[in-house]
Motif scaffolding. Structure first.
Motif, PDB file in Angstrom:
ATOM      1  N   THR A  56       0.826  -1.200   0.000  1.00  0.00           N
ATOM      2  CA  THR A  56       0.000   0.000   0.000  1.00  0.00           C
ATOM      3  C   THR A  56       0.865   1.257   0.000  1.00  0.00           C
ATOM      4  O   THR A  56       2.073   1.195   0.261  1.00  0.00           O
ATOM      5  CB  THR A  56      -0.907   0.044   1.246  1.00  0.00           C
ATOM      6  N   GLU A  57       0.213   2.379  -0.250  1.00  0.00           N
ATOM      7  CA  GLU A  57       0.912   3.661  -0.165  1.00  0.00           C
ATOM      8  C   GLU A  57       1.455   3.872   1.252  1.00  0.00           C
ATOM      9  O   GLU A  57       2.526   4.440   1.437  1.00  0.00           O
ATOM     10  CB  GLU A  57      -0.042   4.796  -0.528  1.00  0.00           C
ATOM     11  N   ARG A  58       0.732   3.387   2.227  1.00  0.00           N
ATOM     12  CA  ARG A  58       1.166   3.497   3.622  1.00  0.00           C
ATOM     13  C   ARG A  58       2.463   2.716   3.847  1.00  0.00           C
ATOM     14  O   ARG A  58       3.358   3.180   4.552  1.00  0.00           O
ATOM     15  CB  ARG A  58       0.072   2.985   4.554  1.00  0.00           C
ATOM     16  N   ASP A  59       2.565   1.524   3.236  1.00  0.00           N
ATOM     17  CA  ASP A  59       3.805   0.746   3.336  1.00  0.00           C
ATOM     18  C   ASP A  59       4.976   1.564   2.797  1.00  0.00           C
ATOM     19  O   ASP A  59       6.059   1.586   3.391  1.00  0.00           O
ATOM     20  CB  ASP A  59       3.700  -0.569   2.553  1.00  0.00           C
ATOM     21  N   TYR A  60       4.758   2.206   1.659  1.00  0.00           N
ATOM     22  CA  TYR A  60       5.809   3.031   1.071  1.00  0.00           C
ATOM     23  C   TYR A  60       6.218   4.152   2.023  1.00  0.00           C
ATOM     24  O   TYR A  60       7.404   4.354   2.293  1.00  0.00           O
ATOM     25  CB  TYR A  60       5.354   3.622  -0.267  1.00  0.00           C
ATOM     26  N   ALA A  61       5.223   4.868   2.525  1.00  0.00           N
ATOM     27  CA  ALA A  61       5.523   6.019   3.386  1.00  0.00           C
ATOM     28  C   ALA A  61       6.302   5.609   4.626  1.00  0.00           C
ATOM     29  O   ALA A  61       7.272   6.270   5.013  1.00  0.00           O
ATOM     30  CB  ALA A  61       4.228   6.719   3.789  1.00  0.00           C
ATOM     31  N   ARG A  62       5.896   4.506   5.221  1.00  0.00           N
ATOM     32  CA  ARG A  62       6.499   4.094   6.497  1.00  0.00           C
ATOM     33  C   ARG A  62       7.774   3.265   6.351  1.00  0.00           C
ATOM     34  O   ARG A  62       8.655   3.329   7.201  1.00  0.00           O
ATOM     35  CB  ARG A  62       5.489   3.308   7.313  1.00  0.00           C
ATOM     36  N   LYS A  63       7.869   2.484   5.287  1.00  0.00           N
ATOM     37  CA  LYS A  63       8.983   1.536   5.183  1.00  0.00           C
ATOM     38  C   LYS A  63      10.033   1.909   4.142  1.00  0.00           C
ATOM     39  O   LYS A  63      11.075   1.271   4.065  1.00  0.00           O
ATOM     40  CB  LYS A  63       8.442   0.140   4.869  1.00  0.00           C
ATOM     41  N   VAL A  64       9.734   2.923   3.353  1.00  0.00           N
ATOM     42  CA  VAL A  64      10.722   3.393   2.376  1.00  0.00           C
ATOM     43  C   VAL A  64      11.077   4.839   2.683  1.00  0.00           C
ATOM     44  O   VAL A  64      12.212   5.149   3.042  1.00  0.00           O
ATOM     45  CB  VAL A  64      10.217   3.240   0.918  1.00  0.00           C
ATOM     46  N   GLU A  65      10.110   5.717   2.556  1.00  0.00           N
ATOM     47  CA  GLU A  65      10.364   7.146   2.709  1.00  0.00           C
ATOM     48  C   GLU A  65      10.917   7.488   4.097  1.00  0.00           C
ATOM     49  O   GLU A  65      11.938   8.168   4.202  1.00  0.00           O
ATOM     50  CB  GLU A  65       9.075   7.933   2.444  1.00  0.00           C
ATOM     51  N   LEU A  66      10.269   7.017   5.148  1.00  0.00           N
ATOM     52  CA  LEU A  66      10.728   7.336   6.497  1.00  0.00           C
ATOM     53  C   LEU A  66      12.050   6.666   6.867  1.00  0.00           C
ATOM     54  O   LEU A  66      12.738   7.107   7.782  1.00  0.00           O
ATOM     55  CB  LEU A  66       9.664   6.957   7.535  1.00  0.00           C
ATOM     56  N   CYS A  67      12.407   5.626   6.141  1.00  0.00           N
ATOM     57  CA  CYS A  67      13.667   4.908   6.407  1.00  0.00           C
ATOM     58  C   CYS A  67      14.770   5.323   5.445  1.00  0.00           C
ATOM     59  O   CYS A  67      15.831   4.697   5.406  1.00  0.00           O
ATOM     60  CB  CYS A  67      13.432   3.397   6.316  1.00  0.00           C
ATOM     61  N   LYS A  83       1.154 -11.256   5.583  1.00  0.00           N
ATOM     62  CA  LYS A  83      -0.027 -11.965   6.071  1.00  0.00           C
ATOM     63  C   LYS A  83      -1.254 -11.215   5.566  1.00  0.00           C
ATOM     64  O   LYS A  83      -1.632 -10.182   6.123  1.00  0.00           O
ATOM     65  CB  LYS A  83      -0.033 -12.041   7.592  1.00  0.00           C
ATOM     66  N   VAL A  84      -1.842 -11.743   4.526  1.00  0.00           N
ATOM     67  CA  VAL A  84      -2.966 -11.063   3.891  1.00  0.00           C
ATOM     68  C   VAL A  84      -4.277 -11.578   4.466  1.00  0.00           C
ATOM     69  O   VAL A  84      -4.584 -12.758   4.389  1.00  0.00           O
ATOM     70  CB  VAL A  84      -2.951 -11.282   2.354  1.00  0.00           C
ATOM     71  N   ARG A  85      -5.037 -10.667   5.020  1.00  0.00           N
ATOM     72  CA  ARG A  85      -6.389 -10.998   5.460  1.00  0.00           C
ATOM     73  C   ARG A  85      -7.294 -10.787   4.255  1.00  0.00           C
ATOM     74  O   ARG A  85      -7.074  -9.866   3.477  1.00  0.00           O
ATOM     75  CB  ARG A  85      -6.811 -10.111   6.613  1.00  0.00           C
ATOM     76  N   TYR A  86      -8.290 -11.627   4.131  1.00  0.00           N
ATOM     77  CA  TYR A  86      -9.193 -11.520   2.990  1.00  0.00           C
ATOM     78  C   TYR A  86     -10.609 -11.838   3.426  1.00  0.00           C
ATOM     79  O   TYR A  86     -10.846 -12.310   4.540  1.00  0.00           O
ATOM     80  CB  TYR A  86      -8.752 -12.469   1.873  1.00  0.00           C
ATOM     81  N   VAL A  87     -11.547 -11.559   2.540  1.00  0.00           N
ATOM     82  CA  VAL A  87     -12.945 -11.876   2.775  1.00  0.00           C
ATOM     83  C   VAL A  87     -13.478 -12.653   1.575  1.00  0.00           C
ATOM     84  O   VAL A  87     -12.840 -12.693   0.521  1.00  0.00           O
ATOM     85  CB  VAL A  87     -13.802 -10.616   3.015  1.00  0.00           C
ATOM     86  N   GLU A  88     -14.657 -13.233   1.764  1.00  0.00           N
ATOM     87  CA  GLU A  88     -15.329 -13.965   0.692  1.00  0.00           C
ATOM     88  C   GLU A  88     -16.564 -13.182   0.269  1.00  0.00           C
ATOM     89  O   GLU A  88     -17.091 -12.374   1.054  1.00  0.00           O
ATOM     90  CB  GLU A  88     -15.682 -15.366   1.176  1.00  0.00           C
ATOM     91  N   MET A  97     -15.976  -4.130   7.744  1.00  0.00           N
ATOM     92  CA  MET A  97     -15.681  -2.933   8.532  1.00  0.00           C
ATOM     93  C   MET A  97     -15.049  -3.319   9.867  1.00  0.00           C
ATOM     94  O   MET A  97     -14.084  -2.690  10.306  1.00  0.00           O
ATOM     95  CB  MET A  97     -16.952  -2.120   8.772  1.00  0.00           C
ATOM     96  N   ALA A  98     -15.585  -4.348  10.511  1.00  0.00           N
ATOM     97  CA  ALA A  98     -15.042  -4.787  11.800  1.00  0.00           C
ATOM     98  C   ALA A  98     -13.610  -5.282  11.640  1.00  0.00           C
ATOM     99  O   ALA A  98     -12.732  -4.950  12.448  1.00  0.00           O
ATOM    100  CB  ALA A  98     -15.931  -5.877  12.392  1.00  0.00           C
ATOM    101  N   LEU A  99     -13.364  -6.061  10.604  1.00  0.00           N
ATOM    102  CA  LEU A  99     -12.022  -6.595  10.351  1.00  0.00           C
ATOM    103  C   LEU A  99     -11.038  -5.464  10.057  1.00  0.00           C
ATOM    104  O   LEU A  99      -9.925  -5.436  10.593  1.00  0.00           O
ATOM    105  CB  LEU A  99     -12.084  -7.580   9.183  1.00  0.00           C
ATOM    106  N   MET A 100     -11.454  -4.516   9.234  1.00  0.00           N
ATOM    107  CA  MET A 100     -10.587  -3.392   8.885  1.00  0.00           C
ATOM    108  C   MET A 100     -10.283  -2.533  10.112  1.00  0.00           C
ATOM    109  O   MET A 100      -9.152  -2.083  10.297  1.00  0.00           O
ATOM    110  CB  MET A 100     -11.223  -2.547   7.790  1.00  0.00           C
ATOM    111  N   THR A 101     -11.289  -2.317  10.927  1.00  0.00           N
ATOM    112  CA  THR A 101     -11.101  -1.502  12.130  1.00  0.00           C
ATOM    113  C   THR A 101     -10.179  -2.202  13.118  1.00  0.00           C
ATOM    114  O   THR A 101      -9.239  -1.598  13.641  1.00  0.00           O
ATOM    115  CB  THR A 101     -12.464  -1.211  12.794  1.00  0.00           C
ATOM    116  N   GLU A 102     -10.429  -3.475  13.353  1.00  0.00           N
ATOM    117  CA  GLU A 102      -9.638  -4.238  14.319  1.00  0.00           C
ATOM    118  C   GLU A 102      -8.167  -4.321  13.925  1.00  0.00           C
ATOM    119  O   GLU A 102      -7.275  -4.215  14.766  1.00  0.00           O
ATOM    120  CB  GLU A 102     -10.199  -5.648  14.450  1.00  0.00           C
ATOM    121  N   HIS A 103      -7.904  -4.484  12.626  1.00  0.00           N
ATOM    122  CA  HIS A 103      -6.528  -4.684  12.167  1.00  0.00           C
ATOM    123  C   HIS A 103      -5.937  -3.447  11.488  1.00  0.00           C
ATOM    124  O   HIS A 103      -4.859  -3.526  10.901  1.00  0.00           O
ATOM    125  CB  HIS A 103      -6.468  -5.895  11.237  1.00  0.00           C
ATOM    126  N   ARG A 104      -6.655  -2.339  11.551  1.00  0.00           N
ATOM    127  CA  ARG A 104      -6.193  -1.057  10.995  1.00  0.00           C
ATOM    128  C   ARG A 104      -5.756  -1.192   9.537  1.00  0.00           C
ATOM    129  O   ARG A 104      -4.640  -0.845   9.171  1.00  0.00           O
ATOM    130  CB  ARG A 104      -5.075  -0.491  11.865  1.00  0.00           C
TER     131      ARG A 104
END
Length: 154
Positions: A56-67, A83-88, A97-104
């Motif tokens: 994600t863009e967030r991965d880039y910001a936190r793991k590339v740009e900030l480092c 570890k990819v969470r998925y739905v059916e 919504m609950a899954l997204m909220t719980e795992h940010r």
């Protein structure tokens, strides 16, 4: 009553059929270019026709740009979430919504019989929730005014 993931996907402009992917050995720069081109914030990472992560863009910001790493030389598999969470498709939007909220998280791949069939974002779910609330408001306004309820096709 909460809609299903299949219904949320069907409401997307492309019917939820388009899922953008990238190889795990691709550079982060290539991933960013693809996300910018497609106007999306996440890509499912694939290796040997299997889902191995999400980037994600967030991965880039936190793991590339900030480092202080280089997007041109850093590989996607170095920063992706493995570890990819998925739905059916039969799961509810409320469950998402609950899954997204719980795992940010902001994106959930959709697997149908083990096959990648879509992706839902927090934006997709909020858009649907707003539409549902507006429908309820319209119905209540007509009830209060004593007017016949308009027929809404959903």
């Amino acid at each position: 009553m909460s809609l299903t993931v299949a219904q949320v996907l069907a409401a997307k402009s492309d019917g939820g059929r388009t899922v953008h992917t990238i190889g795990k050995d691709s550079t982060v720069l290539a991933a960013l270019e693809l996300m910018a081109e497609k106007g999306i914030g996440a890509l499912v990472v694939i290796a040997d026709d299997q889902i191995v992560g999400i980037v994600t863009e967030r991965d880039y910001a936190r793991k590339v740009e900030l480092c202080a790493r280089s997007a041109g030389t850093t590989r996607v598999d170095e920063i992706m979430t493995g570890k990819v969470r998925y739905v059916e498709p039969t799961q509810s939007a409320d469950e998402c919504m609950a899954l997204m909220t719980e795992h940010r998280m902001r994106h959930l791949p959709v697997l149908d019989d083990g096959r990648l069939s879509g992706i839902v974002s927090i934006g997709d779910l909020l858009k649907q929730q707003i539409a549902d609330q507006q429908f309820t408001i319209d119905q209540l306004e007509h009830y209060i005014q004593g007017a016949p309820s308009p027929v809404h096709l959903r």
